[in-house]
Design a protein around this motif. Sequence first.
Motif, mmCIF file in Angstrom:
data_model
loop_
_atom_site.group_PDB
_atom_site.id
_atom_site.type_symbol
_atom_site.label_atom_id
_atom_site.label_comp_id
_atom_site.label_asym_id
_atom_site.label_seq_id
_atom_site.Cartn_x
_atom_site.Cartn_y
_atom_site.Cartn_z
ATOM 1 N N VAL A 23 90.291 83.820 48.526
ATOM 2 C CA VAL A 23 91.271 83.587 49.330
ATOM 3 C C VAL A 23 92.322 84.581 49.026
ATOM 4 N N ASP A 24 92.999 85.156 50.126
ATOM 5 C CA ASP A 24 94.019 86.092 49.941
ATOM 6 C C ASP A 24 95.375 85.419 50.405
ATOM 7 N N SER A 25 96.295 85.226 49.314
ATOM 8 C CA SER A 25 97.515 84.774 49.790
ATOM 9 C C SER A 25 98.774 85.700 49.578
ATOM 10 N N GLY A 26 98.334 87.061 49.442
ATOM 11 C CA GLY A 26 99.409 87.976 49.069
ATOM 12 C C GLY A 26 100.184 88.217 50.140
ATOM 13 N N PRO A 27 101.501 88.827 50.020
ATOM 14 C CA PRO A 27 102.404 88.850 51.363
ATOM 15 C C PRO A 27 101.862 90.464 51.659
ATOM 16 N N THR A 28 101.360 91.525 50.932
ATOM 17 C CA THR A 28 101.634 92.874 51.537
ATOM 18 C C THR A 28 100.311 92.839 52.204
ATOM 19 N N THR A 29 100.423 94.093 53.364
ATOM 20 C CA THR A 29 99.368 94.287 53.981
ATOM 21 C C THR A 29 98.116 94.666 53.273
ATOM 22 N N ARG A 30 97.006 94.441 53.856
ATOM 23 C CA ARG A 30 95.794 94.859 53.159
ATOM 24 C C ARG A 30 95.047 95.602 54.281
ATOM 25 N N TYR A 31 94.358 96.848 53.775
ATOM 26 C CA TYR A 31 93.452 97.835 54.537
ATOM 27 C C TYR A 31 92.246 97.579 54.546
ATOM 28 N N ALA A 32 91.472 97.164 53.141
ATOM 29 C CA ALA A 32 90.347 96.864 52.892
ATOM 30 C C ALA A 32 90.351 96.084 51.720
ATOM 31 N N MET A 33 89.057 95.409 51.457
ATOM 32 C CA MET A 33 88.908 94.579 50.377
ATOM 33 C C MET A 33 87.524 94.822 49.895
ATOM 34 N N ALA A 34 87.287 94.499 48.582
ATOM 35 C CA ALA A 34 86.116 94.787 47.812
ATOM 36 C C ALA A 34 85.651 93.777 46.696
ATOM 37 N N ASN A 77 92.177 84.429 55.977
ATOM 38 C CA ASN A 77 92.209 85.276 54.928
ATOM 39 C C ASN A 77 91.555 85.378 53.704
ATOM 40 N N THR A 78 90.202 85.098 54.232
ATOM 41 C CA THR A 78 89.323 84.891 53.160
ATOM 42 C C THR A 78 87.949 86.032 53.435
ATOM 43 N N MET A 79 87.694 86.383 51.927
ATOM 44 C CA MET A 79 86.493 87.269 52.158
ATOM 45 C C MET A 79 85.441 86.511 51.474
ATOM 46 N N TYR A 80 84.043 86.900 51.807
ATOM 47 C CA TYR A 80 82.833 86.306 51.446
ATOM 48 C C TYR A 80 81.946 87.337 50.670
ATOM 49 N N LEU A 81 81.089 86.827 49.791
ATOM 50 C CA LEU A 81 80.211 87.681 49.522
ATOM 51 C C LEU A 81 78.881 86.513 49.293
ATOM 52 N N GLN A 82 77.784 86.922 50.319
ATOM 53 C CA GLN A 82 76.694 85.995 50.241
ATOM 54 C C GLN A 82 75.606 86.759 49.223
ATOM 55 N N MET A 83 75.207 86.145 48.424
ATOM 56 C CA MET A 83 74.246 86.885 47.509
ATOM 57 C C MET A 83 72.947 86.083 47.508
ATOM 58 N N ASP A 84 71.748 86.711 47.799
ATOM 59 C CA ASP A 84 70.574 86.512 48.100
ATOM 60 C C ASP A 84 69.458 87.031 47.114
ATOM 61 N N ARG A 85 68.559 86.564 47.098
ATOM 62 C CA ARG A 85 67.533 87.070 45.954
ATOM 63 C C ARG A 85 68.019 87.567 44.640
ATOM 64 N N LEU A 86 69.071 86.711 44.039
ATOM 65 C CA LEU A 86 69.433 87.067 42.662
ATOM 66 C C LEU A 86 68.397 87.323 41.738
ATOM 67 N N SER A 87 68.805 88.290 40.914
ATOM 68 C CA SER A 87 68.188 88.557 39.685
ATOM 69 C C SER A 87 69.080 88.353 38.382
ATOM 70 N N PRO A 88 68.477 88.194 37.327
ATOM 71 C CA PRO A 88 69.274 87.941 36.082
ATOM 72 C C PRO A 88 70.196 89.182 35.872
ATOM 73 N N GLU A 89 69.996 90.448 36.590
ATOM 74 C CA GLU A 89 70.781 91.551 36.203
ATOM 75 C C GLU A 89 71.888 91.288 37.245
ATOM 76 N N ASP A 90 72.048 90.510 38.106
ATOM 77 C CA ASP A 90 73.362 90.198 38.827
ATOM 78 C C ASP A 90 74.144 89.473 37.926
ATOM 79 N N THR A 91 73.886 88.919 36.736
ATOM 80 C CA THR A 91 74.960 88.103 36.036
ATOM 81 C C THR A 91 76.019 88.825 35.490
ATOM 82 N N ALA A 92 77.215 88.362 35.754
ATOM 83 C CA ALA A 92 78.372 88.933 35.746
ATOM 84 C C ALA A 92 79.688 88.011 36.044
#
Length: 128
Positions: A23-34, A77-92
């Motif tokens: 969730v993005d609550s910042g006041p400045t303009t965003r051009y991309a998110m990651a 103002n919300t970005m999502y990341l759907q993570m499927d077929r997870l593996s232990p290497e995705d632990t972070a």
Amino acid sequence: QVQLEESGGGLAQAGGSLSLSCVDSGPTTRYAMAWFRRAPGKEREFVARIHLRNLANIYYADSVKGRFTISRDNAKNTMYLQMDRLSPEDTAVYYCAAQVIPTIPYNSYPDKSSYTVWGQGTQVTVSS
């Protein structure tokens, strides 16, 4: 002041799924998110990016391509990341980040320096 707040992390089994939100609550303009992530003992690495003026302009790290899906609801103002077929290497710890300048050098979208606003991270743990 926290401008980006991640949620949705937790524990999953290998082959399972998790969905992260930022969730993005910042006041400045965003051009991309990651999304970035930092595994134990490793550097923070790029996961995925979405351009906010063209939501079809998306990049993924090779390690997650075909398994993870980034999206953004500008109305919420919300970005999502759907993570499927997870593996232990995705632990972070997964972080969301925002680009607040209109343009960045060509092919620098995976660089941490292209993003100047960061969330505090959410832990994702995948068991085998």
